[in-house]
Design a protein around this motif. Sequence first.
Motif, PDB file in Angstrom:
ATOM      1  N   ALA A  62     -18.981  31.047  -9.693  1.00  0.00           N
ATOM      2  CA  ALA A  62     -20.399  31.401  -9.864  1.00  0.00           C
ATOM      3  C   ALA A  62     -21.187  30.241 -10.468  1.00  0.00           C
ATOM      4  N   ILE A  63     -22.500  30.295 -10.244  1.00  0.00           N
ATOM      5  CA  ILE A  63     -23.436  29.307 -10.784  1.00  0.00           C
ATOM      6  C   ILE A  63     -24.314  30.013 -11.812  1.00  0.00           C
ATOM      7  N   PHE A  64     -24.350  29.450 -13.009  1.00  0.00           N
ATOM      8  CA  PHE A  64     -25.136  30.031 -14.091  1.00  0.00           C
ATOM      9  C   PHE A  64     -26.205  29.031 -14.521  1.00  0.00           C
ATOM     10  N   LEU A  65     -27.405  29.539 -14.759  1.00  0.00           N
ATOM     11  CA  LEU A  65     -28.513  28.721 -15.245  1.00  0.00           C
ATOM     12  C   LEU A  65     -28.778  29.054 -16.696  1.00  0.00           C
ATOM     13  N   VAL A  66     -28.692  28.033 -17.539  1.00  0.00           N
ATOM     14  CA  VAL A  66     -28.975  28.181 -18.964  1.00  0.00           C
ATOM     15  C   VAL A  66     -30.271  27.435 -19.245  1.00  0.00           C
ATOM     16  N   THR A  67     -31.269  28.136 -19.770  1.00  0.00           N
ATOM     17  CA  THR A  67     -32.542  27.484 -20.121  1.00  0.00           C
ATOM     18  C   THR A  67     -32.682  27.431 -21.634  1.00  0.00           C
ATOM     19  N   GLY A  68     -33.265  26.348 -22.106  1.00  0.00           N
ATOM     20  CA  GLY A  68     -33.527  26.189 -23.536  1.00  0.00           C
ATOM     21  C   GLY A  68     -32.283  26.204 -24.401  1.00  0.00           C
ATOM     22  N   PRO A  69     -31.232  25.465 -24.074  1.00  0.00           N
ATOM     23  CA  PRO A  69     -30.048  25.451 -24.947  1.00  0.00           C
ATOM     24  C   PRO A  69     -30.390  24.842 -26.299  1.00  0.00           C
ATOM     25  N   ASP A  70     -29.878  25.436 -27.386  1.00  0.00           N
ATOM     26  CA  ASP A  70     -30.187  24.899 -28.716  1.00  0.00           C
ATOM     27  C   ASP A  70     -29.219  23.772 -29.076  1.00  0.00           C
ATOM     28  N   SER A  71     -29.452  23.160 -30.215  1.00  0.00           N
ATOM     29  CA  SER A  71     -28.645  22.011 -30.625  1.00  0.00           C
ATOM     30  C   SER A  71     -27.190  22.402 -30.870  1.00  0.00           C
ATOM     31  N   THR A  72     -26.960  23.624 -31.319  1.00  0.00           N
ATOM     32  CA  THR A  72     -25.586  24.082 -31.559  1.00  0.00           C
ATOM     33  C   THR A  72     -24.778  24.078 -30.262  1.00  0.00           C
ATOM     34  N   LEU A  73     -25.400  24.589 -29.206  1.00  0.00           N
ATOM     35  CA  LEU A  73     -24.718  24.639 -27.917  1.00  0.00           C
ATOM     36  C   LEU A  73     -24.481  23.233 -27.372  1.00  0.00           C
ATOM     37  N   LEU A  74     -25.472  22.366 -27.476  1.00  0.00           N
ATOM     38  CA  LEU A  74     -25.313  21.005 -26.971  1.00  0.00           C
ATOM     39  C   LEU A  74     -24.290  20.229 -27.801  1.00  0.00           C
ATOM     40  N   ASN A  75     -24.270  20.474 -29.100  1.00  0.00           N
ATOM     41  CA  ASN A  75     -23.252  19.841 -29.944  1.00  0.00           C
ATOM     42  C   ASN A  75     -21.852  20.262 -29.513  1.00  0.00           C
ATOM     43  N   ARG A  76     -21.726  21.534 -29.195  1.00  0.00           N
ATOM     44  CA  ARG A  76     -20.420  22.043 -28.781  1.00  0.00           C
ATOM     45  C   ARG A  76     -19.962  21.400 -27.484  1.00  0.00           C
ATOM     46  N   VAL A  77     -20.879  21.218 -26.545  1.00  0.00           N
ATOM     47  CA  VAL A  77     -20.537  20.577 -25.266  1.00  0.00           C
ATOM     48  C   VAL A  77     -19.956  19.194 -25.501  1.00  0.00           C
ATOM     49  N   TYR A  78     -20.612  18.410 -26.338  1.00  0.00           N
ATOM     50  CA  TYR A  78     -20.156  17.041 -26.557  1.00  0.00           C
ATOM     51  C   TYR A  78     -18.921  16.973 -27.443  1.00  0.00           C
ATOM     52  N   GLN A  79     -18.760  17.928 -28.330  1.00  0.00           N
ATOM     53  CA  GLN A  79     -17.535  17.998 -29.122  1.00  0.00           C
ATOM     54  C   GLN A  79     -16.341  18.344 -28.238  1.00  0.00           C
ATOM     55  N   GLU A  80     -16.541  19.279 -27.301  1.00  0.00           N
ATOM     56  CA  GLU A  80     -15.474  19.639 -26.378  1.00  0.00           C
ATOM     57  C   GLU A  80     -15.115  18.468 -25.473  1.00  0.00           C
ATOM     58  N   HIS A  81     -16.122  17.699 -25.089  1.00  0.00           N
ATOM     59  CA  HIS A  81     -15.858  16.518 -24.265  1.00  0.00           C
ATOM     60  C   HIS A  81     -15.007  15.511 -25.035  1.00  0.00           C
ATOM     61  N   SER A  82     -15.351  15.232 -26.280  1.00  0.00           N
ATOM     62  CA  SER A  82     -14.593  14.274 -27.087  1.00  0.00           C
ATOM     63  C   SER A  82     -13.163  14.745 -27.299  1.00  0.00           C
ATOM     64  N   ALA A  83     -12.993  16.038 -27.525  1.00  0.00           N
ATOM     65  CA  ALA A  83     -11.651  16.578 -27.742  1.00  0.00           C
ATOM     66  C   ALA A  83     -10.804  16.485 -26.473  1.00  0.00           C
ATOM     67  N   ALA A  84     -11.423  16.778 -25.338  1.00  0.00           N
ATOM     68  CA  ALA A  84     -10.692  16.715 -24.076  1.00  0.00           C
ATOM     69  C   ALA A  84     -10.284  15.285 -23.756  1.00  0.00           C
ATOM     70  N   LEU A  85     -11.165  14.345 -23.998  1.00  0.00           N
ATOM     71  CA  LEU A  85     -10.855  12.940 -23.742  1.00  0.00           C
ATOM     72  C   LEU A  85      -9.761  12.447 -24.674  1.00  0.00           C
ATOM     73  N   ALA A  86      -9.790  12.894 -25.926  1.00  0.00           N
ATOM     74  CA  ALA A  86      -8.775  12.476 -26.897  1.00  0.00           C
ATOM     75  C   ALA A  86      -7.393  12.949 -26.490  1.00  0.00           C
ATOM     76  N   GLN A  87      -7.300  14.123 -25.868  1.00  0.00           N
ATOM     77  CA  GLN A  87      -6.007  14.626 -25.417  1.00  0.00           C
ATOM     78  C   GLN A  87      -5.400  13.703 -24.360  1.00  0.00           C
ATOM     79  N   TRP A  88      -6.233  13.211 -23.469  1.00  0.00           N
ATOM     80  CA  TRP A  88      -5.741  12.318 -22.416  1.00  0.00           C
ATOM     81  C   TRP A  88      -5.321  10.976 -22.985  1.00  0.00           C
ATOM     82  N   GLU A  89      -6.076  10.479 -23.909  1.00  0.00           N
ATOM     83  CA  GLU A  89      -5.804   9.137 -24.421  1.00  0.00           C
ATOM     84  C   GLU A  89      -4.960   9.161 -25.687  1.00  0.00           C
ATOM     85  N   ASP A  90      -4.460  10.350 -26.029  1.00  0.00           N
ATOM     86  CA  ASP A  90      -3.525  10.486 -27.148  1.00  0.00           C
ATOM     87  C   ASP A  90      -4.132   9.997 -28.453  1.00  0.00           C
TER      88      ASP A  90
END
Length: 514
Positions: free
Chosen positions: A483-511
């Motif tokens: 499915a495709i979901f549209l999120v409008t007006g995401p707050d800073s908490t949500l955007l922070n979480r996105v980038y934190q999850e990205h950093s964590a996922a990348l760290a797993q690959w690069e040990d």
Amino acid sequence: MKPSRLLPPLFALLKFVSGYVLASRAYELHRDEYLYLNYGQHLAWGYLEVPPLTALQSWLTMALGGSWFWVKFWPILWGSLTIWLVGWLVLKLGGRGWAVALASISYLVAAYARLNFLFQPNSFEVLAFTASSYALVRHIETGRPRYLYGLGAMLGLSMLNKYTTIFYVAALLAALLLTPQRRLLANRHLWGAAGLALLLWLPNLVWQLAHGIPFWHHMALLHDSQLVNVSVADFWKDQLLMCFPAVWVWVAGLLALLWYRPLRPYRAVGWLYIAGLLILTVLHGKSYYALGYYPILFSFGALWLEQQLVRVRLRKVLRPALLVLPVLIMLPFLPFLFTLYPPAYMRVVGEQYRGLGILRWEDGVDHVLPQDFADMLGWQELADQVWQTYQALPAATRAHTLIKCDNYGQAGAINYFNRSRPLPPANSFNGSYLYWFPVRPTEPFQQLILIEDDMPSGVAGHCRSLQQVGEIINPFARERGTAIFLVTGPDSTLLNRVYQEHSAALAQWEDRTK
């Protein structure tokens, strides 16, 4: 020129033409192809899935427009070169036209028909393994050092293509140690060839070391999610099925290499197959990892059969009959070798083949279509819906939109089908997309377009609105229900979480430590 010398290029041409002609346009590109095509827009010396050789092909493909013809050009080309080598080796070993034809037909009717249709590293791997074995045989026959350097060059390029080359190298070493060819280990030219291979692979090796050797993490993920479902019995059953129409040719070739006195000098090639398959068995490798070991056996099997038929009275009848036999055996499997028929008809056909493993996916369960076929459906539907969603956004805020997908197939398909549209790149935390995730902008994203299987959790309380705006409905697609979901007006908490999850996922690959 002898007529038989024309057969290898003629069969190569037949392979090339048939790759395009026997393909239904009811199917789109494969999930993996979209990922590999995105490599061309992010050239580097390494990626999380495979080394960089595929990226060069991707770059050329997209530079030529990225059409279906050019995407398929590379695997079909590598398959055509492989069949040329198979036939040419027969001639070099003293075989005649009949043996060339049998070896070439054996390749045409085996699983390579489907393998050489998909833009993946596998087609070049089969070519590289075949060319490496060819070079070994020619060196044994002639003693010329140039063939050892050819072997080294092919293995170096193969390491730039796919890391399973390591298994081939290990099998090659074992084969040399088990035969009189162990004397090659004292040959300075062999070590020179090894140095050449290492030199070619070196840029990617440096990339791996600089990024924490993500190859190990990739293998661990592959083992836990896919290889764990590969049983020894299924692996060996697939070895018979993949080249079933020509099983009597490659088995003859293997046995001849091991016990037929005139072929004794090339016995290392037989042990190469045995060692390679044993390594893959122990490591629970996927069945198709072994496909690079068979083409050389077609050459030796056809050569041995040709020599044996000289003593048979009915050879004038048997020779044409044996050439037709692989084709006749292949015909019932034709719908699974080529994308001849649309999905609805393939579902009917597939019911007759349950239990053979043809419909078994990586999850170990039989489905309606073969996994490769289901992975070629629903992608344009997804890409078009994402484009429509983006177009419906206020013009002033479109530039501040993040498109995030669950997997690389979704992200790659959205990028491929929208390559001529002014749409921001689709992103993911899956595979190499981790390296391509956009740097956080100074002006926050005002919309998120999320492609997920289920309603995103923990989002509704951190945005103005969350709604489902699309869904893949193709009943045959592996991505059905995505499915495709549209999120409008995401707050800073949500955007922070996105980038934190990205950093964590990348760290797993690069040990790295989180």
